[in-house]
Design a protein around this motif. Sequence first.
Motif, PDB file in Angstrom:
ATOM      1  N   PRO A 242      80.872  44.448  16.778  1.00 59.80           N
ATOM      2  CA  PRO A 242      79.991  45.208  15.956  1.00 59.80           C
ATOM      3  C   PRO A 242      78.524  44.727  16.641  1.00 59.80           C
ATOM      4  CG  PRO A 242      81.155  43.515  14.698  1.00 59.80           C
ATOM      5  CD  PRO A 242      81.909  43.885  15.916  1.00 59.80           C
ATOM      6  N   CYS A 243      78.173  43.556  16.733  1.00 58.70           N
ATOM      7  CA  CYS A 243      77.127  43.060  17.488  1.00 58.70           C
ATOM      8  C   CYS A 243      76.494  43.647  18.423  1.00 58.70           C
ATOM      9  CB  CYS A 243      77.295  41.467  17.683  1.00 58.70           C
ATOM     10  SG  CYS A 243      75.794  40.461  17.612  1.00 58.70           S
ATOM     11  N   ALA A 244      77.480  43.959  19.434  1.00 61.99           N
ATOM     12  CA  ALA A 244      76.995  45.019  20.703  1.00 61.99           C
ATOM     13  C   ALA A 244      76.469  46.265  20.102  1.00 61.99           C
ATOM     14  CB  ALA A 244      78.064  44.918  21.776  1.00 61.99           C
ATOM     15  N   ALA A 245      77.440  46.767  19.281  1.00 65.15           N
ATOM     16  CA  ALA A 245      77.285  48.139  18.590  1.00 65.15           C
ATOM     17  C   ALA A 245      75.952  48.337  17.978  1.00 65.15           C
ATOM     18  CB  ALA A 245      78.356  48.498  17.830  1.00 65.15           C
ATOM     19  N   ALA A 246      75.496  47.306  17.278  1.00 70.64           N
ATOM     20  CA  ALA A 246      74.283  47.450  16.657  1.00 70.64           C
ATOM     21  C   ALA A 246      72.929  47.830  17.462  1.00 70.64           C
ATOM     22  CB  ALA A 246      73.958  46.060  15.951  1.00 70.64           C
ATOM     23  N   GLY A 247      73.060  47.263  18.836  1.00 73.25           N
ATOM     24  CA  GLY A 247      71.846  47.713  19.716  1.00 73.25           C
ATOM     25  C   GLY A 247      71.843  49.069  20.141  1.00 73.25           C
ATOM     26  N   PHE A 248      73.059  49.785  19.709  1.00 75.59           N
ATOM     27  CA  PHE A 248      73.137  51.192  20.321  1.00 75.59           C
ATOM     28  C   PHE A 248      72.962  52.122  19.329  1.00 75.59           C
ATOM     29  CE2 PHE A 248      74.755  48.981  23.948  1.00 75.59           C
ATOM     30  CZ  PHE A 248      74.430  49.486  24.985  1.00 75.59           C
ATOM     31  N   LYS A 249      72.758  51.826  17.994  1.00 73.69           N
ATOM     32  CA  LYS A 249      72.955  52.837  16.918  1.00 73.69           C
ATOM     33  C   LYS A 249      71.532  53.539  16.985  1.00 73.69           C
ATOM     34  CE  LYS A 249      76.008  50.370  13.748  1.00 73.69           C
ATOM     35  NZ  LYS A 249      76.275  49.750  12.384  1.00 73.69           N
ATOM     36  N   GLU A 250      70.384  53.030  17.226  1.00 73.47           N
ATOM     37  CA  GLU A 250      69.153  53.904  17.312  1.00 73.47           C
ATOM     38  C   GLU A 250      69.287  54.995  18.478  1.00 73.47           C
ATOM     39  OE1 GLU A 250      65.870  51.384  18.058  1.00 73.47           O
ATOM     40  OE2 GLU A 250      66.067  50.513  15.936  1.00 73.47           O
ATOM     41  N   LEU A 251      70.428  54.782  19.371  1.00 68.78           N
ATOM     42  CA  LEU A 251      70.545  55.762  20.549  1.00 68.78           C
ATOM     43  C   LEU A 251      71.443  56.740  20.062  1.00 68.78           C
ATOM     44  CD1 LEU A 251      70.644  53.433  23.681  1.00 68.78           C
ATOM     45  CD2 LEU A 251      68.514  54.841  22.923  1.00 68.78           C
ATOM     46  N   GLY A 252      72.054  56.640  18.779  1.00 63.83           N
ATOM     47  CA  GLY A 252      72.879  57.799  18.524  1.00 63.83           C
ATOM     48  C   GLY A 252      74.256  57.426  18.252  1.00 63.83           C
ATOM     49  N   LEU A 253      74.623  56.050  18.725  1.00 62.24           N
ATOM     50  CA  LEU A 253      76.104  55.625  18.538  1.00 62.24           C
ATOM     51  C   LEU A 253      76.496  55.658  16.999  1.00 62.24           C
ATOM     52  CD1 LEU A 253      78.282  54.506  20.504  1.00 62.24           C
ATOM     53  CD2 LEU A 253      77.727  52.365  19.455  1.00 62.24           C
ATOM     54  N   VAL A 254      77.856  56.094  16.837  1.00 65.95           N
ATOM     55  CA  VAL A 254      78.249  55.972  15.564  1.00 65.95           C
ATOM     56  C   VAL A 254      79.535  55.012  15.600  1.00 65.95           C
ATOM     57  CG1 VAL A 254      79.668  57.551  13.782  1.00 65.95           C
ATOM     58  CG2 VAL A 254      77.599  58.700  15.151  1.00 65.95           C
ATOM     59  N   THR A 255      79.464  54.180  14.439  1.00 65.21           N
ATOM     60  CA  THR A 255      80.528  53.318  14.274  1.00 65.21           C
ATOM     61  C   THR A 255      81.258  53.543  13.049  1.00 65.21           C
ATOM     62  OG1 THR A 255      79.345  51.670  13.341  1.00 65.21           O
ATOM     63  CG2 THR A 255      79.420  51.729  15.788  1.00 65.21           C
ATOM     64  N   ARG A 256      82.633  53.180  13.008  1.00 68.07           N
ATOM     65  CA  ARG A 256      83.316  53.324  11.745  1.00 68.07           C
ATOM     66  C   ARG A 256      84.288  52.034  11.493  1.00 68.07           C
ATOM     67  NH1 ARG A 256      80.169  56.165  10.698  1.00 68.07           N
ATOM     68  NH2 ARG A 256      80.228  58.480   9.785  1.00 68.07           N
ATOM     69  N   PRO A 257      84.637  51.265  10.474  1.00 67.32           N
ATOM     70  CA  PRO A 257      85.360  50.460  10.507  1.00 67.32           C
ATOM     71  C   PRO A 257      86.795  50.563  10.788  1.00 67.32           C
ATOM     72  CG  PRO A 257      84.815  51.010   8.338  1.00 67.32           C
ATOM     73  CD  PRO A 257      83.939  51.808   9.315  1.00 67.32           C
ATOM     74  N   MET A 258      87.526  49.796  11.164  1.00 63.47           N
ATOM     75  CA  MET A 258      89.082  49.999  11.752  1.00 63.47           C
ATOM     76  C   MET A 258      89.898  49.284  10.724  1.00 63.47           C
ATOM     77  SD  MET A 258      88.645  49.834  16.057  1.00 63.47           S
ATOM     78  CE  MET A 258      90.406  50.579  16.118  1.00 63.47           C
ATOM     79  N   ARG A 259      91.109  49.801  10.443  1.00 64.31           N
ATOM     80  CA  ARG A 259      92.205  49.141   9.666  1.00 64.31           C
ATOM     81  C   ARG A 259      93.494  49.548  10.297  1.00 64.31           C
ATOM     82  NH1 ARG A 259      88.256  47.488   8.101  1.00 64.31           N
ATOM     83  NH2 ARG A 259      87.408  47.360   6.008  1.00 64.31           N
ATOM     84  N   PRO A 260      94.424  48.454  10.710  1.00 66.32           N
ATOM     85  CA  PRO A 260      94.222  47.069  10.252  1.00 66.32           C
ATOM     86  C   PRO A 260      92.900  46.630  10.941  1.00 66.32           C
ATOM     87  CG  PRO A 260      96.256  47.306  10.782  1.00 66.32           C
ATOM     88  CD  PRO A 260      95.685  48.680  11.165  1.00 66.32           C
ATOM     89  N   VAL A 261      92.535  45.498  10.747  1.00 67.54           N
ATOM     90  CA  VAL A 261      91.438  44.800  11.328  1.00 67.54           C
ATOM     91  C   VAL A 261      91.531  44.396  12.517  1.00 67.54           C
ATOM     92  CG1 VAL A 261      89.600  42.830  11.004  1.00 67.54           C
ATOM     93  CG2 VAL A 261      90.161  44.305   9.014  1.00 67.54           C
ATOM     94  N   VAL A 262      90.901  44.313  13.536  1.00 64.16           N
ATOM     95  CA  VAL A 262      91.048  43.767  14.802  1.00 64.16           C
ATOM     96  C   VAL A 262      89.896  42.813  15.094  1.00 64.16           C
ATOM     97  CG1 VAL A 262      91.411  43.902  17.408  1.00 64.16           C
ATOM     98  CG2 VAL A 262      92.231  45.519  15.795  1.00 64.16           C
ATOM     99  N   GLU A 263      90.059  41.417  15.164  1.00 58.49           N
ATOM    100  CA  GLU A 263      88.813  40.619  15.537  1.00 58.49           C
ATOM    101  C   GLU A 263      88.402  40.425  16.783  1.00 58.49           C
ATOM    102  OE1 GLU A 263      89.047  37.620  11.656  1.00 58.49           O
ATOM    103  OE2 GLU A 263      89.954  36.826  13.410  1.00 58.49           O
ATOM    104  N   PHE A 264      87.088  39.925  16.722  1.00 58.34           N
ATOM    105  CA  PHE A 264      86.382  39.438  17.939  1.00 58.34           C
ATOM    106  C   PHE A 264      86.008  38.066  17.605  1.00 58.34           C
ATOM    107  CE2 PHE A 264      86.059  43.874  18.939  1.00 58.34           C
ATOM    108  CZ  PHE A 264      85.901  44.109  20.311  1.00 58.34           C
ATOM    109  N   ARG A 265      86.331  36.967  18.458  1.00 54.68           N
ATOM    110  CA  ARG A 265      85.986  35.771  18.059  1.00 54.68           C
ATOM    111  C   ARG A 265      85.130  35.124  19.394  1.00 54.68           C
ATOM    112  NH1 ARG A 265      92.107  34.482  16.645  1.00 54.68           N
ATOM    113  NH2 ARG A 265      92.453  35.750  14.897  1.00 54.68           N
ATOM    114  N   GLU A 266      84.009  34.294  19.013  1.00 51.80           N
ATOM    115  CA  GLU A 266      83.395  33.539  20.083  1.00 51.80           C
ATOM    116  C   GLU A 266      83.566  32.080  19.733  1.00 51.80           C
ATOM    117  OE1 GLU A 266      82.594  37.527  19.382  1.00 51.80           O
ATOM    118  OE2 GLU A 266      81.952  35.931  17.773  1.00 51.80           O
ATOM    119  N   VAL A 267      83.070  31.347  20.958  1.00 52.94           N
ATOM    120  CA  VAL A 267      82.984  29.766  20.945  1.00 52.94           C
ATOM    121  C   VAL A 267      81.714  29.581  21.633  1.00 52.94           C
ATOM    122  CG1 VAL A 267      85.664  29.694  20.990  1.00 52.94           C
ATOM    123  CG2 VAL A 267      83.987  29.813  23.039  1.00 52.94           C
ATOM    124  N   LEU A 268      81.171  28.240  21.169  1.00 58.57           N
ATOM    125  CA  LEU A 268      80.115  27.466  21.640  1.00 58.57           C
ATOM    126  C   LEU A 268      80.622  26.635  22.832  1.00 58.57           C
ATOM    127  CD1 LEU A 268      78.058  26.990  18.564  1.00 58.57           C
ATOM    128  CD2 LEU A 268      77.258  28.362  20.564  1.00 58.57           C
TER     129      LEU A 268
END
Length: 301
Positions: A242-268
Amino acid sequence: MHYRQIETFRAVILTGSASRAAELLDITQPAVSRAIAELERSVGFALFDRSGGRLSPTAEARLLFTEVDRAFVGLDRIRAEAARIRDFGAGAIRIASLSAFANTLMPKAIHAFNKRHPGVPVTLQIRASSVVRELVASGSFDLGIAADEVDLTGIHHEHFGRSHGVCALPPGHELALKETITPEDIEGCPFVALAPEDKARQRLEQVLEKRDVRPRIVVETPSSSTVCALVLAGVGIGMVNPCAAAGFKELGLVTRPMRPVVEFREVLVFRDNTPPSLLHRSFIAELRRVAPQFGIKLNPG
């Protein structure tokens, strides 16, 4: 030629007199005169015309001053850098990040960091997670943020956060009428997939296998940002960070939540046996402060 002589010469040029130079340097006026005389003997030419009780710089002195002042500017920078190192443990930071955060989390965090620490230079590179890991492990970069599929052996790391994947749709797609996307909704659809080694894709595949659902994969790419661009171009639909998608919404990208949930995880990630400096910790604090704006649920840090 000694540093004190050069410093005195510069002070006389800047202040215009031996008395004011003495005040600036907190020494006596005879000490100023002595230092200038010693410097003249050292360089082999006169630096000042002494007439009417005043010191007027010679043409040679003005030429010399150009180089002296340039050197002192360098010393001022060294002093400033030393102060930053004293206060924060480092005078600059080098960050490598996965592309999902390139247009959203990273710009926001860097802007907030720069307001808090003006003058501290930041180097940012956007790379695939595997490259982020290598840049940090080699010492080329101080700090990295990568997806959880990277090899964490040999580097210090901390879990950063996780977010719920969203279904990315082009404008006007029929699935945009639904509030939530289920596996059955994407059966047979042209699908832009993340790379097979991506852990989020693997989690999605586990969900789809349980439901016996098979989207029609038309493109594979390692980047959620690239998935978004391909979806906007009408290539298919996809599941993205969703963090990547947020940068494209002004260009018209549509997003919808998914069920069941699928996670993205990040590490430092950090170099092994090299704990983060105070300056790095300050930047990480800005990352953590901004992250919830983009649907990222933070791990304890």
